[in-house]
Write a protein that holds these residues in place. Structure first.
Motif, short mmCIF file in Angstrom:
data_model
loop_
_atom_site.label_atom_id
_atom_site.label_comp_id
_atom_site.label_asym_id
_atom_site.label_seq_id
_atom_site.Cartn_x
_atom_site.Cartn_y
_atom_site.Cartn_z
N ALA A 118 4.21 -13.22 -21.45
CA ALA A 118 4.60 -11.84 -21.16
C ALA A 118 3.42 -11.04 -20.63
CB ALA A 118 5.17 -11.19 -22.41
N GLN A 119 2.26 -11.23 -21.24
CA GLN A 119 1.07 -10.52 -20.79
C GLN A 119 0.69 -10.93 -19.37
OE1 GLN A 119 -1.73 -11.48 -23.86
NE2 GLN A 119 -0.95 -9.95 -25.30
N ALA A 120 0.82 -12.23 -19.10
CA ALA A 120 0.49 -12.72 -17.76
C ALA A 120 1.45 -12.16 -16.72
CB ALA A 120 0.54 -14.25 -17.74
N ALA A 121 2.74 -12.07 -17.10
CA ALA A 121 3.74 -11.52 -16.17
C ALA A 121 3.46 -10.05 -15.90
CB ALA A 121 5.14 -11.71 -16.75
N ASP A 122 3.11 -9.31 -16.95
CA ASP A 122 2.79 -7.88 -16.78
C ASP A 122 1.55 -7.71 -15.90
OD1 ASP A 122 4.94 -7.13 -18.32
OD2 ASP A 122 3.77 -6.85 -20.16
N THR A 123 0.56 -8.55 -16.13
CA THR A 123 -0.66 -8.47 -15.31
C THR A 123 -0.34 -8.75 -13.85
OG1 THR A 123 -2.06 -9.13 -17.17
CG2 THR A 123 -2.96 -9.45 -14.95
N ARG A 124 0.48 -9.74 -13.62
CA ARG A 124 0.85 -10.09 -12.24
C ARG A 124 1.59 -8.93 -11.56
NH1 ARG A 124 4.42 -12.46 -8.66
NH2 ARG A 124 3.55 -14.21 -7.45
N LEU A 125 2.54 -8.34 -12.28
CA LEU A 125 3.28 -7.21 -11.71
C LEU A 125 2.35 -6.07 -11.36
CD1 LEU A 125 6.45 -7.11 -14.02
CD2 LEU A 125 6.37 -7.74 -11.61
N HIS A 126 1.39 -5.81 -12.24
CA HIS A 126 0.44 -4.72 -12.01
C HIS A 126 -0.42 -5.01 -10.79
CE1 HIS A 126 -2.20 -1.40 -12.75
NE2 HIS A 126 -3.24 -2.18 -13.04
N ILE A 127 -0.88 -6.24 -10.65
CA ILE A 127 -1.70 -6.62 -9.50
C ILE A 127 -0.90 -6.51 -8.21
CG2 ILE A 127 -2.88 -8.57 -8.40
CD1 ILE A 127 -3.72 -9.47 -11.23
N VAL A 128 0.34 -6.96 -8.23
CA VAL A 128 1.18 -6.91 -7.02
C VAL A 128 1.45 -5.45 -6.63
CG1 VAL A 128 3.48 -7.42 -6.09
CG2 VAL A 128 2.23 -9.16 -7.39
N ALA A 129 1.73 -4.61 -7.61
CA ALA A 129 1.97 -3.20 -7.32
C ALA A 129 0.73 -2.54 -6.73
CB ALA A 129 2.41 -2.47 -8.59
N THR A 130 -0.43 -2.85 -7.29
CA THR A 130 -1.69 -2.31 -6.76
C THR A 130 -1.93 -2.82 -5.35
OG1 THR A 130 -2.63 -2.22 -9.00
CG2 THR A 130 -4.16 -2.13 -7.15
N SER A 131 -1.67 -4.09 -5.13
CA SER A 131 -1.86 -4.67 -3.80
C SER A 131 -0.98 -3.97 -2.77
CB SER A 131 -1.53 -6.17 -3.82
OG SER A 131 -2.36 -6.85 -4.73
N ARG A 132 0.26 -3.73 -3.13
CA ARG A 132 1.16 -3.06 -2.20
C ARG A 132 0.62 -1.68 -1.82
NH1 ARG A 132 7.69 -1.81 -2.77
NH2 ARG A 132 7.83 -0.54 -0.89
N ARG A 133 0.17 -0.93 -2.81
CA ARG A 133 -0.35 0.41 -2.54
C ARG A 133 -1.55 0.36 -1.59
NH1 ARG A 133 -4.15 3.04 -5.35
NH2 ARG A 133 -3.93 1.66 -7.17
N LEU A 134 -2.44 -0.58 -1.85
CA LEU A 134 -3.66 -0.67 -1.04
C LEU A 134 -3.36 -1.22 0.36
CD1 LEU A 134 -6.26 -1.92 -3.67
CD2 LEU A 134 -5.90 0.40 -2.81
N PHE A 135 -2.50 -2.21 0.46
CA PHE A 135 -2.14 -2.75 1.78
C PHE A 135 -1.52 -1.67 2.66
CE2 PHE A 135 -1.75 -7.28 -0.01
CZ PHE A 135 -2.95 -7.68 0.57
N LEU A 136 -0.62 -0.87 2.08
CA LEU A 136 0.06 0.15 2.86
C LEU A 136 -0.89 1.31 3.20
CD1 LEU A 136 3.58 0.33 1.17
CD2 LEU A 136 2.87 -0.97 3.17
N ALA A 137 -1.81 1.60 2.30
CA ALA A 137 -2.72 2.73 2.53
C ALA A 137 -3.87 2.36 3.46
CB ALA A 137 -3.26 3.23 1.20
N ASN A 138 -4.41 1.15 3.30
CA ASN A 138 -5.63 0.79 4.01
C ASN A 138 -5.45 -0.28 5.08
OD1 ASN A 138 -6.91 2.53 2.18
ND2 ASN A 138 -7.28 0.87 0.74
N GLY A 139 -4.30 -0.92 5.10
CA GLY A 139 -4.13 -2.04 6.01
C GLY A 139 -4.61 -3.33 5.40
N TYR A 140 -4.31 -4.43 6.07
CA TYR A 140 -4.63 -5.75 5.52
C TYR A 140 -6.13 -6.03 5.55
CZ TYR A 140 -4.40 -10.81 4.78
OH TYR A 140 -4.58 -12.08 4.30
N VAL A 141 -6.76 -5.78 6.67
CA VAL A 141 -8.17 -6.16 6.84
C VAL A 141 -9.06 -5.39 5.87
CG1 VAL A 141 -10.11 -6.17 8.45
CG2 VAL A 141 -7.83 -6.85 9.24
N ARG A 142 -8.83 -4.09 5.73
CA ARG A 142 -9.69 -3.26 4.88
C ARG A 142 -9.41 -3.44 3.40
NH1 ARG A 142 -9.01 2.67 6.76
NH2 ARG A 142 -10.50 2.97 5.05
N THR A 143 -8.29 -4.05 3.07
CA THR A 143 -7.99 -4.31 1.66
C THR A 143 -8.62 -5.64 1.26
OG1 THR A 143 -5.88 -3.12 1.80
CG2 THR A 143 -6.16 -4.66 -0.02
N THR A 144 -9.41 -5.62 0.19
CA THR A 144 -10.11 -6.82 -0.26
C THR A 144 -9.63 -7.23 -1.65
OG1 THR A 144 -11.90 -5.57 -1.31
CG2 THR A 144 -12.14 -6.12 1.04
#
Length: 222
Positions: free
Chosen positions: A27-53
């Motif tokens: 459960a903790q791993a699933a929650d961590t994954r969801l949080h990382i994916v949500a953060t990734s989406r925000r950064l990809f949309l805000a900064n683009g793919y190249v600038r997101t690391t």
């Protein structure tokens, strides 16, 4: 002398059930994954793919860089997970194929099934359009994302064979069109680029797009 009566052994309380560690960890791993994916989406949309690391995603997520790799993978894998999350939307954690099969089963006739398809295209393109835009840009600079873009296009085409079979089962495809040709028709009419061109570029409303796709599907498949 009579023997002393036997006394019952004292009852011991049943041990309290505990949540298995593996369940908690999962459960903790699933929650961590969801949080990382949500953060990734925000950064990809805000900064683009190249600038997101990966480092930036890890920092924003409050986890170690290795946790990002272990939970999801590299940048292309993160982008793929972001697309899956956007496509599922409020239906998550159910997968798209899972709930779309259910919607198809509930469509009792051809018209109802065409409505299911039109509603789905309108719904999913509104959720995934921005992410697909990032994928299209990233595919030009990242070979892994280019492979992802191609794989997802072929995945959609393959899955629409099920929709074509469902159309036939409800009395469609009377012109002699094969299931393979019908899948290609559904794929091309419902292509994300068609939505982006008509709605984002040409200024159609999502409602106008839905009416068009419904008529186009009926003309092609009925």
């Amino acid at each position: 002398m009579a023997p002393a009566p036997k006394t019952a052994a004292p009852k011991t309380a049943a041990p309290k059930a505990s949540v298995p560690k593996t369940t908690r960890r999962t459960a903790q791993a699933a929650d961590t994954r969801l949080h990382i994916v949500a953060t990734s989406r925000r950064l990809f949309l805000a900064n683009g793919y190249v600038r997101t690391t990966i480092e930036g995603i890890a920092a924003e997520s409050g986890v170690a860089v290795q946790t990002v790799y272990n939970s999801v993978g590299n940048k292309a894998a993160l982008l793929s997970a972001v697309l899956d999350s956007a496509a599922a939307g409020p239906n998550a954690p159910a997968q798209v194929l899972e709930f779309m099969r259910e919607r198809t089963r509930e469509a009792g006739d051809l018209q109802s099934l065409l409505v299911v398809l039109a509603d789905w295209f309108t719904e999913v393109h509104q959720r995934t359009g921005a992410v697909l835009g990032v994928i299209a840009q990233a595919a030009a600079v990242d070979a892994d994302v280019a492979k992802l873009e191609k794989a997802r296009a072929l995945q959609r085409l393959t899955r629409y064979h099920e929709a074509a079979a469902a159309v036939r089962a409800r009395g469609g495809l009377t012109s002699g069109m094969s299931d393979e040709d019908a899948a290609a028709a559904i794929w091309s009419l419902g292509h994300p680029q068609a939505y982006r061109t008509l709605v984002d570029a040409a200024g159609w409303t999502p409602e106008a797009y839905r009416e068009w796709i419904l008529k186009a599907l009926a003309a092609a498949l009925a």
